[in-house]
Design an enzyme around this catalytic site. Sequence first.
Site: not given
Length: 398
Positions: A208, A304-305, A321, A339
């Site tokens: 990306n 998903d770290i 972020f 999260k």
Amino acid sequence: MQDMPSLRGRRVLLGITGGVAAYKTPELVRRLRAAQVAVRVVLSHNARQFVAAGALAAVGAEIVEDHAPGMVHIDLARWADAVLIAPATAHVLSRLAAGAADDLLTTLCLATEAPLCVAPAMNRIMWLNPATRANCTRLEERGVRFIGPGEGAQACGESGPGRMSEPDEILEALERLWAEAGALRATRAVVTAGATYEALDPARGFTNRSSGKMGYAVAAALAAHGAAVTLISGPTALPAPLGVRRIPVTSACEMRDAVWACRGAMDLFVAAAAVADYRPQTVLAHKLKKDADTLTVTLVRNPDILAEVAQLNPRPFTVGFAAETGDVEALARAKRARKGIDLIVANPIDEAGVGFAGDDNRVILIDEDRAVAWTTAPKTEIARALVREIIKRLPRTV
Ligand code: CTP
């Protein structure tokens, strides 16, 4: 004069380069000496046209001659608690950005581990010139601190940005530098940055547009406050900030493993990386050939770290972020809650001039209680402000 306890007993190496603002430097030295700062001065050849060594010596500076014998650049580099270049001309900024070592001042700047502060002074068009902008960005990315410049009437008869900051402002910036320096001394921080690259075959993959600039700026700002910083970075051409341990990774899974390896020794986790949500199910051993008219690639979810780190017990202070389009604030609020993280920095990526590749960003800082919108600013400045917000919120036991 107000009390500046962080200055007392410090050693400042003052580099003076050839701008008319050099006439302010005897007053700067006088103020530093009054605050009990030891000052050694290196004058560039051109600076001598604007200020006399005798005037600086008269107010308490020790003048170092360019042709002094021995390893004077190394001795000065070790002696200094900070190197301050005031005024810093466009020319010296360009030489510093290029890593030049062609006189005593630039050589000792390369040789020192002390913080480097610059107080630029130049005509407004020179300051705004893309070449100067690019040099300043490079220096900021490496952790160089800019003091000013201010705006106003200039020696050339114009008015605008490029005036050297006044001695007062320079002293305040130095005071802040040392007052902040130890705030995160006991903190072990892990920062992810940049895009990940998910290979499809030996030649191609998915990635990306993230540049990594925001994460690198956060890592530099944390290190400047004394944190032990591990920067886990996707592929990027950015230089590692001073004092930061960088672990280069390529894919999301590699990034996850590198973060996971730090899990027992992490007080703060800042996830600035643009991690690919999916990766090709199979990485082909040979280059894919265009046999068919259409191509279907099966992608599978990446870990998903950030969400995984937020589940750790005990868990570090977690900052994420959220690059979003549309109702940025609402989407980021929901992401923070989903999260289970402490703080989220939301930024729109559908506005011109801010976001992924650029040097500027516009962000909204969201914690459990409120959302605060910051004005558009360089990523380096946002990183420093973010670190100040993190310091306010970090548990005292850290
Ligand atoms: N993040 C992460 N690991 C992932 C995906 C995201 O650590 N696999 C982190 C990012 O570093 C960022 C935050 O999570 O701090 C939000 O990333 P973003 O891509 O905006 O959100 P996603 O979780 O991917 O959600 P979505 O794509 O659905 O918006």
